[in-house]
Scaffold this active site. Sequence first.
Site, PDB file in Angstrom:
ATOM      1  N   SER A 138       0.852  -1.193   0.000  1.00  0.00           N
ATOM      2  CA  SER A 138       0.000   0.000   0.000  1.00  0.00           C
ATOM      3  C   SER A 138       0.880   1.233   0.000  1.00  0.00           C
ATOM      4  O   SER A 138       2.047   1.180   0.421  1.00  0.00           O
ATOM      5  CB  SER A 138      -0.882   0.007   1.257  1.00  0.00           C
ATOM      6  OG  SER A 138      -1.471   1.275   1.470  1.00  0.00           O
ATOM      7  N   TYR A 151      -2.819  -0.625  10.237  1.00  0.00           N
ATOM      8  CA  TYR A 151      -2.809  -0.967   8.813  1.00  0.00           C
ATOM      9  C   TYR A 151      -1.450  -0.659   8.194  1.00  0.00           C
ATOM     10  O   TYR A 151      -0.896  -1.463   7.442  1.00  0.00           O
ATOM     11  CB  TYR A 151      -3.912  -0.200   8.102  1.00  0.00           C
ATOM     12  CG  TYR A 151      -4.006  -0.494   6.624  1.00  0.00           C
ATOM     13  CD1 TYR A 151      -4.593  -1.682   6.165  1.00  0.00           C
ATOM     14  CD2 TYR A 151      -3.522   0.402   5.680  1.00  0.00           C
ATOM     15  CE1 TYR A 151      -4.683  -1.953   4.811  1.00  0.00           C
ATOM     16  CE2 TYR A 151      -3.610   0.130   4.329  1.00  0.00           C
ATOM     17  CZ  TYR A 151      -4.185  -1.043   3.894  1.00  0.00           C
ATOM     18  OH  TYR A 151      -4.274  -1.302   2.541  1.00  0.00           O
TER      19      TYR A 151
END
Length: 254
Positions: A138, A151
């Site tokens: 990501s 995350y």
Amino acid sequence: MFKLTGKKAVVTGGGSGIGKAISIVFARQGAEVHIIELQKDAAAQTLTEIEAEGGRAYSHTCDVSKQGQVKEVFEAIGALDILINNAGIAHVGNLEKTSEEDMDRIYQVNVKGAYNCLQAAVAGMKQNGSGAILNLASIASHVGIPDRFAYTMSKGAIHAMTMSVAKDYLGANIRCNSVSPARVHTPFVDGFIAKNYPGKEEEMFEKLSKTQPIGRMAKPEEVAALALFLCSDEAGFITGCDYPIDGGFIRLNN
């Protein structure tokens, strides 16, 4: 170009979003696709779409955080050529708003789940004498994202594991890369906005879209196209790399 005829591919989280798009395009390009998915109905829908196009696909119900389940599924699948480590979950919150339970949940799925699948897949790839692995990282593994502590931790781990696997398995002819998407318009995004910003869905969608300098979110099919290239024979000289697919987010947000 980018044909996967004769290849056996495993896609985790292939029932929706990016994983679904990758599963469909891989089958379209000739791969035998094995979808590992916790949600049976979602996996069944992906299979229906693939089979409607004449592709070959199979689904396996599995919790990637459970090593025993993962090993059993991979043993049933047999030696494979491609692994897409896509399954993952999200959490909103900074350090102080991340409980121990939140941290453990994100770690179990996003980090341990990827580890479980990597370990199981490498054994089968060594049998084949080659392999291509693609991990979904990501932009959060590259830049600071507000309120995404757990995350970000998990995607930083994905990025680091990618480099480690790429280095360790050069001699086995196993390539390992990652991609780092910015926001991708998936059903998950729509659900996230509806849950956290009720009554402001359109406003928040527009706001989140504009955080990408290009002015919109990515389409799952765009991520799938990059995945196809990186797992194809044409990308045979690429390993140990991360590819941002972010509409300019990392480099152009200044």
